[in-house]
Design an enzyme around this catalytic site. Structure first.
Site, PDB file in Angstrom:
ATOM      1  CE  LYS A 215      -3.589  -2.387   2.686  1.00 19.16           C
ATOM      2  NZ  LYS A 215      -4.686  -2.623   1.752  1.00 19.16           N
ATOM      3  CG  HIS A 273      -1.871  -7.437   7.357  1.00 20.67           C
ATOM      4  ND1 HIS A 273      -0.993  -7.914   6.418  1.00 20.67           N
ATOM      5  CD2 HIS A 273      -3.031  -8.099   7.152  1.00 20.67           C
ATOM      6  CE1 HIS A 273      -1.603  -8.833   5.673  1.00 20.67           C
ATOM      7  NE2 HIS A 273      -2.838  -8.965   6.108  1.00 20.67           N
ATOM      8  CE  LYS A 373     -11.959 -10.925   8.924  1.00 19.79           C
ATOM      9  NZ  LYS A 373     -11.452 -10.133   7.786  1.00 19.79           N
TER      10      LYS A 373
HETATM   11  C1  BG6 Z   1      -5.970 -10.304   4.803  1.00 15.00           C
HETATM   12  C2  BG6 Z   1      -6.778 -11.002   5.851  1.00 15.00           C
HETATM   13  O1  BG6 Z   1      -4.612 -10.595   4.970  1.00 15.00           O
HETATM   14  O2  BG6 Z   1      -6.178  -8.904   4.903  1.00 15.00           O
HETATM   15  C3  BG6 Z   1      -8.245 -10.649   5.722  1.00 15.00           C
HETATM   16  O3  BG6 Z   1      -6.602 -12.399   5.738  1.00 15.00           O
HETATM   17  C4  BG6 Z   1      -8.441  -9.159   5.716  1.00 15.00           C
HETATM   18  O4  BG6 Z   1      -8.996 -11.236   6.773  1.00 15.00           O
HETATM   19  C5  BG6 Z   1      -7.516  -8.504   4.699  1.00 15.00           C
HETATM   20  O5  BG6 Z   1      -9.793  -8.879   5.395  1.00 15.00           O
HETATM   21  C6  BG6 Z   1      -7.571  -6.996   4.792  1.00 15.00           C
HETATM   22  O6  BG6 Z   1      -6.858  -6.442   3.738  1.00 15.00           O
HETATM   23  P1  BG6 Z   1      -7.192  -4.989   3.201  1.00 15.00           P
HETATM   24  O7  BG6 Z   1      -6.108  -4.716   2.213  1.00 15.00           O
HETATM   25  O8  BG6 Z   1      -8.560  -5.050   2.610  1.00 15.00           O
HETATM   26  O9  BG6 Z   1      -7.155  -4.088   4.397  1.00 15.00           O
END
Ligand code: BG6
Length: 522
Positions: A215, A273, A373
Site C-alpha cells: 500500500k 499487517h 471485523k
Molecule cells: C488479509 C486477511 O490478509 O487482509 C483478511 O486475511 C483481511 O482477513 C484482509 O480482510 C484486509 O486487507 P485490506 O487490504 O482489505 O485491508
C-alpha cells in the site's frame, strides 16, 4: 521499492483522476527478461490481484518483451482456454479501462500446465515446459515462482521444485520464490517452515509478501519520517504520549470460514499487517534504503516488543467475537452463524492490545492496537498523540478542552495525513478552538487505481527485497504474540459473542485504554 528523487510535486489546480495517467510516468527501468511461474493460477489471488497487476505493469511498459508466465492449476486446460478465462476475469478485476493491445501483449505470453502440486511428475513436465517457453520468449533462464496457494501445499511445492532442480541458480541466472501469508501459525511452525524453505533456497531468494507493504500509504510512512527533517526530532518518548493503530473492517468473515476458524484476528491481522505498520512507525532511520538495511531496523522493533506475561495477557490483550447486528442499515449475522463456522466457535474476530517497546526511543510509550471485523466502518490509520503543552497558559480554558496535538496517518480508505492543533477562535476574547490541517494523496498525486501488488511484483522481479519479510521478522512477530496465543489457547473466552456487529468491539477494549486515562478514536 526503488529509491528515487523527483521534482517537487506541483499541486494541480483541479485534479482530475480521469486524466491521470496510470502509474504516472514511472522513472523505473523495465524489469530484465524473466519468466513467472504461478502456482494456483486458477485461484482468487491470480485473477483478482496478480493478473490485473501484471496488466498495469505491462501498461506502464515495465515488463520486457521477453517476459512470460506459466500458470499451474488443477483443471486440465489448454493455453488458449487459460487465456480466455483470465481475460474474462481481467474485465471484472482490472483497476483501469483495458486497452486491447496491452491485453493481447500480456495474454500471448501466458501459458498453462495442469497438475497436482503433490505429484513429482508435475515438476518434470514444468521443467520441460519452461525450456520450451524460454526458447520462444527468451526468459534468460531467470524464474520467479509465485506460490498463490494454501500454506498446506508449501512443503510439497517447494520440496518438489527443489528436487526437480528448478530452484538451482546456474551461473548468471536467478531463481526466486514468492510466498504469501500465513507464514506458520505460531513460533514453532514458523521456524519449521523457514527451515524447510531454507533447505531449498537461500534467504535472499525468498520474497515473503505482506500485502500491507504494497500500500502506498504504508510505504509513505518511511518517506514521511525520513525525507522530512521536522518530524524525526519529536518522534520519541519525550513528545509522544501514545500511538493507536487501528485496522477496522466492516466485512465479516465472508466465504473464508474454514481458514478463519483456524486463524482468528490475532494471527490473521496482528502478527503480520499490524506489526509491519508498527515497525515502520517505530523503527530507527536505516543507514540506507537497501533491502537489508531497512529490514534490519524493522526487525529490531518487533524484537523490542515487551513480552507479555500471562498476567499481562489478561489485562493488556482483549479478544472479541461479533454477534448479529446492524451495519449500514443492514442486518448481518453473528460470526457463529457464518458459513463454515462452528456454531460454538471460540475464534476471535476482534483484538485490542496494549504493547510497549523495550528501546530508548519509545520506552514507556503505549502502542494500542485494535483490529476487528464487522466494525462500523472500514478504516486503517495510525494516530500519534503528542503530549499536552507543558504549561497551561490559558487559564480560562478547562484543561480537558485543550486537545493535545494529534497526527493521523490515514492508510485506507482515506489516504493522507492530518494534524490537529489548537488555534485562536476569532473574537475579542482569547478562546481556543481545535483545527485540522490535512493532506490528501489524491489532491496532490492524483488517484491511481492499482491493485496494491504492482510495486511488490516489480520489486520481486528486480530483486529489491526492502518490502518483503525476512525469516527473522516473521519469527519475531510470532514471538510477540505467542504469550497471547498460549493464554487464549488455554482459557476459553468467557463471554463470546461479546460485541454487536456495527459496534466498535467489546467493552473490555474500551476498559483497556480508558484505564490509562485515554480513549480510542472513533
Ligand atoms: C488479509 C486477511 O490478509 O487482509 C483478511 O486475511 C483481511 O482477513 C484482509 O480482510 C484486509 O486487507 P485490506 O487490504 O482489505 O485491508
Amino acid at each position: 521499492m526503488t529509491q528515487k528523487t523527483s521534482a517537487p510535486a506541483k499541486k494541480p489546480s483541479a485534479p482530475d483522476p480521469e486524466k491521470e495517467p496510470l502509474l504516472e510516468s514511472p522513472p523505473e527501468a523495465v524489469a530484465a527478461p524473466f519468466g513467472m511461474v504461478i502456482f494456483g493460477a486458477l485461484g482468487d489471488l491470480t485473477k483478482r490481484k496478480l493478473i490485473p497487476a501484471l496488466y498495469n505493469l505491462a501498461s506502464s511498459k515495465l515488463l520486457a518483451p521477453e517476459f512470460s508466465v506459466v500458470g499451474i492449476g488443477r483443471d486440465p486446460l489448454t493455453d488458449e482456454a487459460f487465456r480466455d478465462r483470465l481475460r474474462a476475469d481481467l474485465t471484472e478485476f482490472a483497476t483501469v479501462p483495458i486497452e486491447p493491445a496491452t491485453a493481447d501483449w500480456l495474454f500471448e505470453r501466458l501459458h498453462y500446465v495442469a497438475g497436482d502440486f503433490t505429484d513429482p511428475d508435475l515438476y518434470v513436465r514444468l521443467g520441460a515446459r519452461l525450456t520450451e517457453v524460454d526458447a520462444k520468449h527468451g526468459n534468460h533462464g531467470d524464474y520467479l515462482f509465485y506460490l498463490a496457494i494454501p500454506p498446506s501445499f508449501f512443503d510439497d511445492v517447494v520440496g518438489n521444485l527443489g528436487a526437480a532442480g528448478l530452484l538451482k541458480e546456474a551461473e548468471g541466472q536467478w531463481r526466486r520464490l514468492v510466498v504469501e501469508k500465513p507464514f506458520g501459525r505460531d513460533v514453532d511452525s514458523a521456524r519449521a517452515l523457514n527451515k524447510m524453505v531454507g533447505e531449498q533456497v537461500r534467504e535472499d531468494q525468498i520474497y515473503r509478501i505482506d500485502h500491507y507493504l504494497g500500500k502506498e500509504t504504508v510505504q509513505n510512512i518511511m518517506a514521511f519520517r525520513f525525507a522530512n527533517g521536522i518530524f524525526e526530532p519529536i518522534w520519541n518518548r519525550r513528545y509522544i504520549d501514545h500511538v493507536q493503530i487501528t485496522v477496522a473492517e466492516n466485512v465479516g468473515v465472508e466465504a473464508r470460514g474454514t481458514y478463519y476458524e483456524e486463524a482468528g484476528a490475532l494471527r490473521d491481522m496482528v502478527a503480520n499487517h499490524m506489526f509491519q505498520i508498527l515497525a515502520l512507525i517505530a523503527m530507527e532511520p536505516p543507514i540506507s534504503f537497501a533491502g537489508n538495511a531497512v529490514r534490519d531496523e524493522r526487525v529490531k522493533v518487533l524484537q523490542a516488543i515487551h513480552p507479555l506475561t500471562p498476567e499481562a495477557v489478561l489485562t493488556d490483550a482483549v479478544r472479541g467475537q461479533y454477534r448479529e447486528g446492524v451495519l449500514q442499515g443492514e442486518k448481518v449475522p453473528a460470526y457463529r452463524a457464518e458459513a463454515k463456522v462452528s456454531p460454538a466457535s471460540n475464534t476471535e474476530t476482534f483484538v485490542a492490545l496494549k504493547l510497549t517497546l523495550d528501546n530508548w526511543r519509545f520506552a514507556d510509550v503505549p502502542f494500542y492496537l485494535r483490529t476487528g471485523k464487522r466494525l462500523p466502518k472500514r478504516v486503517t490509520e495510525v494516530a500519534i498523540q503528542f503530549k499536552r503543552a507543558p504549561f497551561i497558559l490559558f487559564r480560562e480554558t478547562p484543561v480537558e478542552q485543550l486537545n493535545p496535538n494529534l497526527m493521523v496517518l490515514h492508510i485506507q480508505p482515506d489516504e493522507g495525513i492530518s494534524l490537529r492543533f489548537e488555534g485562536k477562535v476569532p473574537g475579542p476574547s482569547l478562546k481556543l478552538g481545535t483545527v485540522r490541517m490535512a493532506f490528501n494523496y489524491a489532491d496532490y498525486f492524483g488517484a491511481r487505481p492499482t491493485t496494491g501488488y504492482e510495486t511488490l511484483l516489480y520489486d520481486a522481479m528486480t530483486g529489491d527485497s526492502t518490502l518483503f519479510l525476512r525469516s527473522d521478522m516473521v519469527e519475531a512477530g510470532w514471538q510477540a504474540v505467542q504469550p497471547i496465543l498460549d493464554v487464549w489457547g488455554a482459557l476459553s473466552p468467557r463471554s463470546f459473542p461479546n460485541y454487536d456487529s456495527g459496534s466498535w468491539g467489546p467493552k473490555d477494549a474500551n476498559d483497556l485504554i480508558e484505564r490509562d486515562g485515554r480513549k480510542w478514536r472513533t
